[in-house]
Design an enzyme around this catalytic site. Sequence first.
Site, PDB file in Angstrom:
ATOM      1  N   THR A  80      49.920 -50.745   9.360  1.00  0.00           N
ATOM      2  CA  THR A  80      48.726 -49.880   8.462  1.00  0.00           C
ATOM      3  C   THR A  80      48.364 -49.168   9.821  1.00  0.00           C
ATOM      4  OG1 THR A  80      47.273 -49.772   7.112  1.00  0.00           O
ATOM      5  CG2 THR A  80      47.002 -51.259   8.616  1.00  0.00           C
ATOM      6  N   LYS A  84      51.825 -46.415  10.686  1.00  0.00           N
ATOM      7  CA  LYS A  84      52.570 -46.313  10.082  1.00  0.00           C
ATOM      8  C   LYS A  84      54.064 -45.362   9.953  1.00  0.00           C
ATOM      9  CE  LYS A  84      50.780 -47.583   5.807  1.00  0.00           C
ATOM     10  NZ  LYS A  84      50.488 -47.395   4.062  1.00  0.00           N
ATOM     11  N   ASP A 120      54.608 -49.354  -0.330  1.00  0.00           N
ATOM     12  CA  ASP A 120      54.337 -48.707  -1.117  1.00  0.00           C
ATOM     13  C   ASP A 120      54.162 -48.051  -2.473  1.00  0.00           C
ATOM     14  OD1 ASP A 120      52.328 -49.057   0.861  1.00  0.00           O
ATOM     15  OD2 ASP A 120      52.009 -47.967   2.268  1.00  0.00           O
ATOM     16  N   GLY A 146      49.513 -37.243   0.594  1.00  0.00           N
ATOM     17  CA  GLY A 146      49.176 -37.336   1.758  1.00  0.00           C
ATOM     18  C   GLY A 146      50.086 -38.432   1.582  1.00  0.00           C
ATOM     19  N   ASN A 167      47.711 -31.114  -5.682  1.00  0.00           N
ATOM     20  CA  ASN A 167      47.187 -30.868  -4.583  1.00  0.00           C
ATOM     21  C   ASN A 167      45.885 -30.118  -4.008  1.00  0.00           C
ATOM     22  OD1 ASN A 167      46.456 -33.539  -2.359  1.00  0.00           O
ATOM     23  ND2 ASN A 167      46.987 -31.089  -1.082  1.00  0.00           N
ATOM     24  N   ARG A 168      44.964 -30.213  -3.468  1.00  0.00           N
ATOM     25  CA  ARG A 168      43.776 -29.501  -2.714  1.00  0.00           C
ATOM     26  C   ARG A 168      44.619 -28.920  -2.139  1.00  0.00           C
ATOM     27  NH1 ARG A 168      39.050 -32.123   0.702  1.00  0.00           N
ATOM     28  NH2 ARG A 168      41.202 -32.619   1.579  1.00  0.00           N
ATOM     29  N   THR A 169      45.737 -28.958  -0.770  1.00  0.00           N
ATOM     30  CA  THR A 169      45.882 -28.102  -0.007  1.00  0.00           C
ATOM     31  C   THR A 169      47.816 -27.706  -0.639  1.00  0.00           C
ATOM     32  OG1 THR A 169      45.156 -28.624   1.617  1.00  0.00           O
ATOM     33  CG2 THR A 169      47.036 -27.563   2.050  1.00  0.00           C
ATOM     34  N   TYR A 241      40.925 -48.940  -4.225  1.00  0.00           N
ATOM     35  CA  TYR A 241      40.228 -49.728  -4.542  1.00  0.00           C
ATOM     36  C   TYR A 241      39.103 -50.312  -4.012  1.00  0.00           C
ATOM     37  CZ  TYR A 241      42.236 -50.969  -0.278  1.00  0.00           C
ATOM     38  OH  TYR A 241      42.797 -51.037   0.883  1.00  0.00           O
TER      39      TYR A 241
HETATM   40  P1  ATR Z   1      46.763 -41.630   2.652  1.00  0.00           P
HETATM   41  O1  ATR Z   1      47.836 -41.694   3.854  1.00  0.00           O
HETATM   42  O2  ATR Z   1      45.454 -42.570   2.073  1.00  0.00           O
HETATM   43  O3  ATR Z   1      47.860 -40.665   1.508  1.00  0.00           O
HETATM   44  P2  ATR Z   1      46.024 -39.042   3.328  1.00  0.00           P
HETATM   45  O4  ATR Z   1      47.311 -39.041   3.719  1.00  0.00           O
HETATM   46  O5  ATR Z   1      44.928 -38.516   4.228  1.00  0.00           O
HETATM   47  O6  ATR Z   1      45.244 -40.212   2.892  1.00  0.00           O
HETATM   48  O7  ATR Z   1      45.624 -38.130   2.564  1.00  0.00           O
HETATM   49  C1  ATR Z   1      43.979 -37.658   2.001  1.00  0.00           C
HETATM   50  C2  ATR Z   1      45.320 -36.640   0.525  1.00  0.00           C
HETATM   51  O8  ATR Z   1      43.610 -36.779  -0.380  1.00  0.00           O
HETATM   52  C3  ATR Z   1      45.298 -35.630   0.625  1.00  0.00           C
HETATM   53  O9  ATR Z   1      45.935 -35.323  -0.450  1.00  0.00           O
HETATM   54  C4  ATR Z   1      44.113 -34.833   0.592  1.00  0.00           C
HETATM   55  O10 ATR Z   1      44.327 -33.516   0.129  1.00  0.00           O
HETATM   56  P3  ATR Z   1      44.452 -32.039   1.277  1.00  0.00           P
HETATM   57  O11 ATR Z   1      45.804 -32.321   1.641  1.00  0.00           O
HETATM   58  O12 ATR Z   1      44.344 -30.645   0.499  1.00  0.00           O
HETATM   59  O13 ATR Z   1      43.518 -32.603   2.760  1.00  0.00           O
HETATM   60  C5  ATR Z   1      43.530 -35.569  -0.433  1.00  0.00           C
HETATM   61  N1  ATR Z   1      42.340 -35.291  -0.692  1.00  0.00           N
HETATM   62  C6  ATR Z   1      41.332 -35.693   0.477  1.00  0.00           C
HETATM   63  N2  ATR Z   1      40.319 -35.724   0.320  1.00  0.00           N
HETATM   64  C7  ATR Z   1      39.887 -34.162  -1.033  1.00  0.00           C
HETATM   65  C8  ATR Z   1      39.043 -33.714  -1.686  1.00  0.00           C
HETATM   66  N3  ATR Z   1      37.181 -33.808  -1.739  1.00  0.00           N
HETATM   67  N4  ATR Z   1      38.811 -33.337  -2.602  1.00  0.00           N
HETATM   68  C9  ATR Z   1      40.634 -32.913  -3.354  1.00  0.00           C
HETATM   69  N5  ATR Z   1      41.578 -33.740  -2.578  1.00  0.00           N
HETATM   70  C10 ATR Z   1      41.022 -34.568  -1.725  1.00  0.00           C
END
Ligand code: ATR
Length: 298
Positions: A80, A84, A120, A146, A167-169, A241
């Site tokens: 984890t 990973k 996963d 992500g 996705n936000r970005t 979760y």
């Molecule tokens: P994981 O391995 O659990 O997927 P990560 O790689 O850090 O964790 O990804 C987190 C995801 O949650 C990303 O898609 C992130 O969006 P960004 O790519 O724009 O950073 C999204 N995320 C986290 N906080 C957010 C928020 N407040 N609003 C929208 N999206 C969010």
Amino acid sequence: MNAVLTNIRTGRKKMISSETKVLGLIGDPVEHSISPPMHNACFVEEELDYVYVAFKVERGGLPDAIGGIKSMGIEGVNVTIPHKSAVMKYLDEVRENARRIGAVNTVKREGEKLTGYNTDGIGVLESLKNRIGKVRNKSVLLLGAGGAARAIAFTLAEAGADMFISNRTASKAENLSSDVKEKTGVDLRTIPQERRDLAKIIEDVDVLINSTSVGMHPNEDETPVEASLMHEGLTVMDIVYNPLRTRLLKEAERAGAKTIDGLGMLVYQGAASFEIWTGITPPIETMKRAARKALEER
Ligand code: ATR
């Protein structure tokens, strides 16, 4: 006194001896992981001579930990955060789906050889199938791009789902989409994370999956999609979760949508790892019960 594992529900016990095979989790943090109780409950129930423990391995400690797996004869590990992706270069073989995703969450040792897998995506696929039947030709909007989203996008695209991603970005969604296209030939269409665009697509899709961290403790009052966009034709899955009943799922339920919480993904990815290590399909209900209890106690 000999060490024993006890199934707290049935009272059944299992001895830990010099023959007992060791499995584990490597990562940081691992203190609150539900994997040890989940796997150990099944070892007791199935009378398998294994024990599963959590090893805290800091970022710089990975090469030593890998050496330890070999030198101490550990049968396998889950991997984890933060290892990973980094773990891949230490393995002798990385299975195709893990290579595509770019992350390994399960390692199996056979002699000196270490093989990496990623379960996963299988966790989400099985959890989804369990609730809605076949995934082929179902339309799915995936929120997030992500690590978790990558595993889900590749697995569901290969299972024949009609995939959309937002996705936000936006650039990260575009990158994931072109990666999936290049490696599987499947088109994964990207949707801007604007209310108007989300409203239009959510009206049409069968399944909405949140793979972002939005709504996770301590931000339980947040949700990735506003309540007014939920409808009864939708199945909504949240991979968060902590808590199990996120705001997204509560609002989806209120709108009459089917809901799937993050427990299923956790349990089914664990079940797939268990099967890789032992060759045995674990008792899913035992895993679920142990996982739920461990989450409640956290
Ligand atoms: P994981 O391995 O659990 O997927 P990560 O790689 O850090 O964790 O990804 C987190 C995801 O949650 C990303 O898609 C992130 O969006 P960004 O790519 O724009 O950073 C999204 N995320 C986290 N906080 C957010 C928020 N407040 N609003 C929208 N999206 C969010």
